[in-house]
Motif scaffolding. Structure first.
Motif, PDB file in Angstrom:
ATOM      1  N   ALA A   1     207.010  13.366  38.509  1.00  0.00           N
ATOM      2  CA  ALA A   1     205.876  12.717  39.170  1.00  0.00           C
ATOM      3  C   ALA A   1     205.761  13.228  40.606  1.00  0.00           C
ATOM      4  O   ALA A   1     206.736  13.693  41.191  1.00  0.00           O
ATOM      5  CB  ALA A   1     206.060  11.203  39.164  1.00  0.00           C
ATOM      6  N   THR A   2     204.555  13.139  41.144  1.00  0.00           N
ATOM      7  CA  THR A   2     204.321  13.544  42.525  1.00  0.00           C
ATOM      8  C   THR A   2     203.179  12.713  43.097  1.00  0.00           C
ATOM      9  O   THR A   2     202.558  11.910  42.387  1.00  0.00           O
ATOM     10  CB  THR A   2     204.017  15.060  42.609  1.00  0.00           C
ATOM     11  N   SER A   3     202.876  12.917  44.349  1.00  0.00           N
ATOM     12  CA  SER A   3     201.800  12.183  45.014  1.00  0.00           C
ATOM     13  C   SER A   3     200.442  12.750  44.619  1.00  0.00           C
ATOM     14  O   SER A   3     200.315  13.956  44.389  1.00  0.00           O
ATOM     15  CB  SER A   3     201.952  12.289  46.529  1.00  0.00           C
ATOM     16  N   PRO A   4     199.417  11.908  44.573  1.00  0.00           N
ATOM     17  CA  PRO A   4     198.063  12.400  44.313  1.00  0.00           C
ATOM     18  C   PRO A   4     197.619  13.366  45.418  1.00  0.00           C
ATOM     19  O   PRO A   4     198.119  13.307  46.540  1.00  0.00           O
ATOM     20  CB  PRO A   4     197.204  11.133  44.345  1.00  0.00           C
ATOM     21  N   ALA A   5     196.705  14.242  45.068  1.00  0.00           N
ATOM     22  CA  ALA A   5     196.170  15.208  46.036  1.00  0.00           C
ATOM     23  C   ALA A   5     194.665  15.321  45.842  1.00  0.00           C
ATOM     24  O   ALA A   5     194.171  15.187  44.723  1.00  0.00           O
ATOM     25  CB  ALA A   5     196.823  16.572  45.836  1.00  0.00           C
ATOM     26  N   GLY A   6     193.950  15.552  46.922  1.00  0.00           N
ATOM     27  CA  GLY A   6     192.519  15.772  46.824  1.00  0.00           C
ATOM     28  C   GLY A   6     192.244  17.002  45.975  1.00  0.00           C
ATOM     29  O   GLY A   6     192.931  18.015  46.092  1.00  0.00           O
ATOM     30  N   GLY A   7     191.285  16.909  45.077  1.00  0.00           N
ATOM     31  CA  GLY A   7     190.937  18.047  44.225  1.00  0.00           C
ATOM     32  C   GLY A   7     191.791  18.165  42.979  1.00  0.00           C
ATOM     33  O   GLY A   7     191.672  19.143  42.248  1.00  0.00           O
ATOM     34  N   LEU A   8     192.660  17.170  42.711  1.00  0.00           N
ATOM     35  CA  LEU A   8     193.508  17.180  41.520  1.00  0.00           C
ATOM     36  C   LEU A   8     192.925  16.217  40.490  1.00  0.00           C
ATOM     37  O   LEU A   8     192.820  15.014  40.750  1.00  0.00           O
ATOM     38  CB  LEU A   8     194.938  16.780  41.874  1.00  0.00           C
ATOM     39  N   TYR A   9     192.554  16.749  39.337  1.00  0.00           N
ATOM     40  CA  TYR A   9     191.856  15.980  38.310  1.00  0.00           C
ATOM     41  C   TYR A   9     192.698  15.842  37.047  1.00  0.00           C
ATOM     42  O   TYR A   9     193.407  16.766  36.660  1.00  0.00           O
ATOM     43  CB  TYR A   9     190.532  16.660  37.966  1.00  0.00           C
ATOM     44  N   SER A  10     192.560  14.696  36.392  1.00  0.00           N
ATOM     45  CA  SER A  10     193.294  14.415  35.167  1.00  0.00           C
ATOM     46  C   SER A  10     192.649  15.107  33.964  1.00  0.00           C
ATOM     47  O   SER A  10     191.437  15.019  33.765  1.00  0.00           O
ATOM     48  CB  SER A  10     193.321  12.905  34.929  1.00  0.00           C
ATOM     49  N   LEU A  11     193.477  15.786  33.151  1.00  0.00           N
ATOM     50  CA  LEU A  11     193.020  16.405  31.905  1.00  0.00           C
ATOM     51  C   LEU A  11     193.601  15.717  30.679  1.00  0.00           C
ATOM     52  O   LEU A  11     192.990  15.731  29.611  1.00  0.00           O
ATOM     53  CB  LEU A  11     193.408  17.891  31.861  1.00  0.00           C
ATOM     54  N   GLY A  12     194.812  15.157  30.804  1.00  0.00           N
ATOM     55  CA  GLY A  12     195.432  14.516  29.659  1.00  0.00           C
ATOM     56  C   GLY A  12     196.909  14.267  29.880  1.00  0.00           C
ATOM     57  O   GLY A  12     197.418  14.406  30.992  1.00  0.00           O
ATOM     58  N   LYS A  13     197.594  13.906  28.767  1.00  0.00           N
ATOM     59  CA  LYS A  13     199.013  13.561  28.814  1.00  0.00           C
ATOM     60  C   LYS A  13     199.746  14.199  27.647  1.00  0.00           C
ATOM     61  O   LYS A  13     199.185  14.383  26.582  1.00  0.00           O
ATOM     62  CB  LYS A  13     199.193  12.042  28.744  1.00  0.00           C
ATOM     63  N   VAL A  14     201.030  14.482  27.878  1.00  0.00           N
ATOM     64  CA  VAL A  14     201.866  15.071  26.833  1.00  0.00           C
ATOM     65  C   VAL A  14     202.078  14.048  25.713  1.00  0.00           C
ATOM     66  O   VAL A  14     202.203  12.850  25.971  1.00  0.00           O
ATOM     67  CB  VAL A  14     203.209  15.564  27.423  1.00  0.00           C
TER      68      VAL A  14
END
Length: 114
Positions: A81-94
């Motif tokens: 896990a890491t911190s959220p970042a601007g420009g980072l979008y969710s695509l899915g999960k393993v």
């Protein structure tokens, strides 16, 4: 929508969300690309074309998440896990093979699962 990331005998399956970004990725499959290490928590690859992030949710990256970092145009597979970042979008999960993300190196084959 599900995809498989394969590297030699390592397989990782992801369940994609219904976002425009995820749909743009799946439309490009199959792909054969190199995977790179980034930091101490993620593996990245660059799809041939940028993804459409319109109406795609920003990510709060957890272990096993698949995301898209739009400023650089790379897809990110998180093994920590890491911190959220601007420009980072969710695509899915393993959904299978989470333990293999950190082991990836060299060339990946990314395909759509039926």
């Amino acid at each position: 929508m599900q995809i498989r990331v394969q590297n030699n005998d390592l397989k990782i399956d992801f369940q994609l969300n219904e976002s425009p970004a995820a749909k743009t990725l799946i439309e490009q499959l199959p792909l054969t690309l190199d995977v790179d290490n980034f930091g101490d928590n993620e593996k990245i690859f660059y799809p041939d074309k940028k993804l459409n992030v319109t109406d795609t949710k920003l990510a709060d990256p957890q272990k096993g998440d698949l995301c898209y970092y739009s400023p650089w145009g790379d897809v990110v597979m998180y093994y920590k896990a890491t911190s959220p970042a601007g420009g980072l979008y969710s695509l899915g999960k393993v959904i299978n093979g989470k333990e293999n993300i950190q082991k990836l190196k060299g060339s990946l084959t990314i395909t759509k699962l039926d």
